[in-house]
Design a protein around this motif. Structure first.
Motif, short mmCIF file in Angstrom:
data_model
loop_
_atom_site.label_atom_id
_atom_site.label_comp_id
_atom_site.label_asym_id
_atom_site.label_seq_id
_atom_site.Cartn_x
_atom_site.Cartn_y
_atom_site.Cartn_z
N UNK A 1 -15.46 -7.05 -8.67
CA UNK A 1 -16.21 -7.09 -7.41
C UNK A 1 -17.46 -6.21 -7.39
N UNK A 2 -17.51 -5.19 -8.26
CA UNK A 2 -18.56 -4.19 -8.16
C UNK A 2 -19.25 -3.98 -9.51
N UNK A 3 -20.55 -3.75 -9.44
CA UNK A 3 -21.35 -3.44 -10.61
C UNK A 3 -21.64 -1.94 -10.66
N UNK A 4 -22.02 -1.47 -11.83
CA UNK A 4 -22.36 -0.06 -12.01
C UNK A 4 -23.79 0.10 -12.50
N UNK A 5 -24.30 1.30 -12.46
CA UNK A 5 -25.66 1.55 -12.93
C UNK A 5 -25.80 1.25 -14.41
N UNK A 6 -24.78 1.60 -15.20
CA UNK A 6 -24.84 1.41 -16.64
C UNK A 6 -23.57 0.73 -17.13
N UNK A 7 -23.63 0.29 -18.37
CA UNK A 7 -22.50 -0.40 -19.01
C UNK A 7 -22.13 0.37 -20.28
N UNK A 8 -20.82 0.55 -20.50
CA UNK A 8 -20.36 1.22 -21.71
C UNK A 8 -19.63 0.24 -22.61
N UNK B 1 -25.55 1.34 -22.08
CA UNK B 1 -26.71 0.44 -22.00
C UNK B 1 -26.95 0.06 -20.54
N UNK B 2 -28.08 -0.57 -20.23
CA UNK B 2 -28.44 -0.85 -18.84
C UNK B 2 -27.54 -1.87 -18.15
N UNK B 3 -27.49 -1.74 -16.83
CA UNK B 3 -26.84 -2.73 -15.97
C UNK B 3 -27.67 -2.83 -14.69
N UNK B 4 -27.23 -2.20 -13.61
CA UNK B 4 -28.05 -2.20 -12.40
C UNK B 4 -29.29 -1.33 -12.59
N UNK B 5 -29.18 -0.35 -13.45
CA UNK B 5 -30.35 0.44 -13.84
C UNK B 5 -30.93 -0.16 -15.11
N UNK C 1 -21.61 6.98 -14.81
CA UNK C 1 -22.26 5.90 -14.07
C UNK C 1 -21.85 4.52 -14.56
N UNK C 2 -21.13 4.45 -15.68
CA UNK C 2 -20.65 3.17 -16.20
C UNK C 2 -19.21 2.86 -15.80
N UNK C 3 -18.55 3.82 -15.15
CA UNK C 3 -17.10 3.73 -14.96
C UNK C 3 -16.72 2.82 -13.79
N UNK C 4 -15.51 2.29 -13.89
CA UNK C 4 -14.97 1.37 -12.89
C UNK C 4 -14.98 1.96 -11.49
N UNK C 5 -14.80 3.28 -11.37
CA UNK C 5 -14.72 3.90 -10.05
C UNK C 5 -16.08 4.37 -9.53
N UNK D 1 -13.10 -6.96 -21.87
CA UNK D 1 -12.60 -5.78 -21.19
C UNK D 1 -13.72 -4.78 -20.99
N UNK D 2 -13.58 -3.96 -19.96
CA UNK D 2 -14.50 -2.85 -19.81
C UNK D 2 -13.96 -1.68 -20.63
N UNK D 3 -14.66 -0.55 -20.62
CA UNK D 3 -14.36 0.51 -21.57
C UNK D 3 -13.00 1.16 -21.38
N UNK D 4 -12.36 0.96 -20.23
CA UNK D 4 -11.02 1.50 -20.01
C UNK D 4 -9.95 0.41 -19.97
#
Length: 543
Positions: free
Chosen positions: A76-83, A91-95, A179-183, A528-531
């Motif tokens: 449901x949610x995006x983050x500033x960066x992606x891990x 690496x970049x995402x919303x930023x 800034x890349x984390x799920x929370x 999967x995301x980083x976690x």
């Protein structure tokens, strides 16, 4: 030039000539693509039916760290960066770009243009600043607590509509990874005014992710729908445009055998929490397979040193030496699991291999107990001053392997003269049980964060404090790794913290944790995301 750096590389770049670190998305070369369409040409449409064993209770990104919630909120949610989950690179995402000063006390982010939330409102620097002001400081009147992942936070500054700057009172090297984390999902400006209990209701909080909340039957089912105009995936996912799936339907089926039966009967497409003993039943059925999503961290038993009979460090050290993780794996786990070798996972940039310190050595365990004055009694259980060496342990309700693993552990401890008394834990009282040494010596946990700052968020006595006890030296080490801008110094601090934890008998690492799903073979492209939380934007159904 590349825009992707490991956390260690980021810190080293901060130091070069005192210059700022600058990352430009336009120059990205990208890592190896972790997104795999699964073979064939992806198809749009269809509903992915997922079974889970725990009911979601909070879909706010910062409202819960539990997998039962975040496997859903991750969509449901995006983050500033992606891990990257394999390399830990950011690496970049919303930023689309960012820079930091050499002291890691100032971070400036340039936002990606054209991003909107599902209510149509735009992503702006003011919205991002509002999100991080709440995360960094908390907002008590709304019931928002300060994020432990963002220490030393001072303030934000809106430079212009697409540029936001953050200031810290002390170096905060782990902030970029945070800034890349799920929370750390970014929510809309309107959502920032909601109280925490209202945010937990998926129907009220608004994100910018590829799926949106559609409906919920409390305790039974949660449904997400595709957002048709979504078009800002991180390049690391290798997917452009909206998700392939029309919708995702999560249903709660608590009993493992029923989840398995429903999957194999075609009543679901995917099921989380397949027991190790049931994995073969999945793979032996044509058309089904096991997918083990690495969460990047070990599953550990933290040891409360204030537990009666565990005040002596030699007794705690004996428990580590008495633990045979190879036997635990062969008895109750599967090939999806690997034996843990530290309190951080091997992919974590701060990982220190402590296999030698964690080696199974029952003779050492017995000698340590002898030295501590515990003498074997007639039934083999040791005593001291008329007291039996009994240790209380509540079985975690969060981990599908907990009961069987703890039963094997009880037998292993018995061999060296320790009586491990097991009781069943439950979700309603678990938060209290893990802090009460009179009823429970351990907290079975998988503290997830693919950065050495995971040590601080988990072990710092002013933060999560998983052992419910303050050790000034440990506090100093875990805090230092987040202020060391030199990568070598940071790794040294992290290594010192891990060694302190094991030398002082504060944790028993069991296995490197995974989320085990049983999937129908027509389910393609699950990443999967980083976690370890599944990401379904690239998922499609080949049927």
């Amino acid at each position: 030039m590349t825009s992707r750096y490991t956390p260690a590389h980021l810190a080293s770049r901060m130091l070069v000539g005192g210059a700022t670190l600058l990352l430009l998305a336009a120059c990205s070369s990208g890592p190896a693509d972790i997104s795999d369409s699964g073979g064939g040409t992806p198809k749009s449409g269809g509903t992915l039916r997922v079974l889970d064993y725990l009911e979601s209770t909070c879909l706010s990104p910062a409202g819960s760290n539990a997998y039962k919630d975040s496997v859903i909120s991750n969509q449901l949610y995006d983050r500033l960066t992606y891990q990257d989950p394999e390399t830990a690179e950011i690496s970049p995402w919303l930023a689309e770009s960012w820079e930091s000063n050499s002291a890691a006390t100032e971070y400036t982010f340039k936002l990606r243009p054209g991003v909107t939330f599902s209510d149509g409102s735009p992503l702006t620097a003011r919205v991002v600043a509002g999100n991080y002001d709440q995360l960094g400081k908390g907002q008590p009147d709304l019931g928002i607590t300060k994020s432990t992942w963002i220490p030393n936070y001072d303030r934000s500054e809106v430079v212009d509509d697409s540029t936001v700057k953050f200031y810290f009172t002390a170096p905060s090297v782990g902030f970029l990874q945070a800034t890349s984390a799920f929370n750390q999902g970014i929510i809309s400006e309107a959502s920032l005014t909601l109280k925490n209990e209202d945010r937990c209701q998926g129907s009220q909080v608004v994100g910018s992710g590829p799926f949106v909340f559609e409906s919920e039957e409390k305790g039974k089912k949660t449904v997400l729908e595709r957002r048709e105009d979504y078009d800002w995936n991180p390049a690391g996912l290798g997917h452009e445009g909206p998700a392939y799936l029309d919708s995702i339907e999560y249903s709660i089926v608590k009993e493992g055998s029923v989840r398995l039966g429903s999957l194999l009967a075609g009543q679901a497409d995917s099921a989380r929490g397949i027991l190790p003993t049931d994995e073969a039943l999945v793979t032996q059925n044509p058309g089904f397979s096991i997918q083990a999503l690495d969460v990047g961290q070990p599953n550990i038993l933290t040891i409360n040193p204030d537990t009666p009979n565990l005040e002596d460090v030699r007794v705690r050290q004996a428990l580590i030496s008495a633990t045979d993780t190879d036997e635990i794996k062969s008895s109750v786990l599967s090939s999806s699991y690997t034996i843990a070798s530290s309190v951080l996972g091997p992919n974590n940039p701060g990982y220190e291999d402590l296999s030698a310190e964690l080696a199974y050595d029952p003779d050492r365990a017995k000698q340590l107990l002898d030295d501590a004055g515990w003498v074997p009694g007639p039934d083999g259980i040791r005593t001291k001053d008329g007291v039996r060496l009994t240790i209380p342990a509540a079985i975690s309700p969060h981990h599908i392997t907990a009961k069987s693993a703890m039963e094997v552990l009880a037998e292993q401890f018995k061999r060296v003269g320790v009586d491990l008394r097991l009781t069943e834990g439950n979700l309603a009282t678990w938060a209290k049980v893990i802090t009460d040494p009179s009823v429970n010596a351990f907290n079975q946990t998988t503290p997830t964060r693919l950065d050495s700052d995971q040590l601080r968020t988990t072990w710092d006595s002013s933060q999560q404090n998983v052992v419910n006890h303050a050790f000034p030296e440990l506090d100093s080490l875990v805090r230092q790794q987040n202020t060391d801008v030199d990568p070598a110094a940071r790794k040294e601090s992290a290594a010192g913290a891990q060694k302190f934890i094991i030398d002082n008998g504060l944790a028993i690492p069991l296995y490197d944790d995974v989320l085990v799903y049983g999937n129908a073979d027509y389910v393609k492209g699950v990443t999967r995301e980083a976690q370890g939380r599944p990401t379904y934007v690239d998922t499609w159904l080949d049927k």
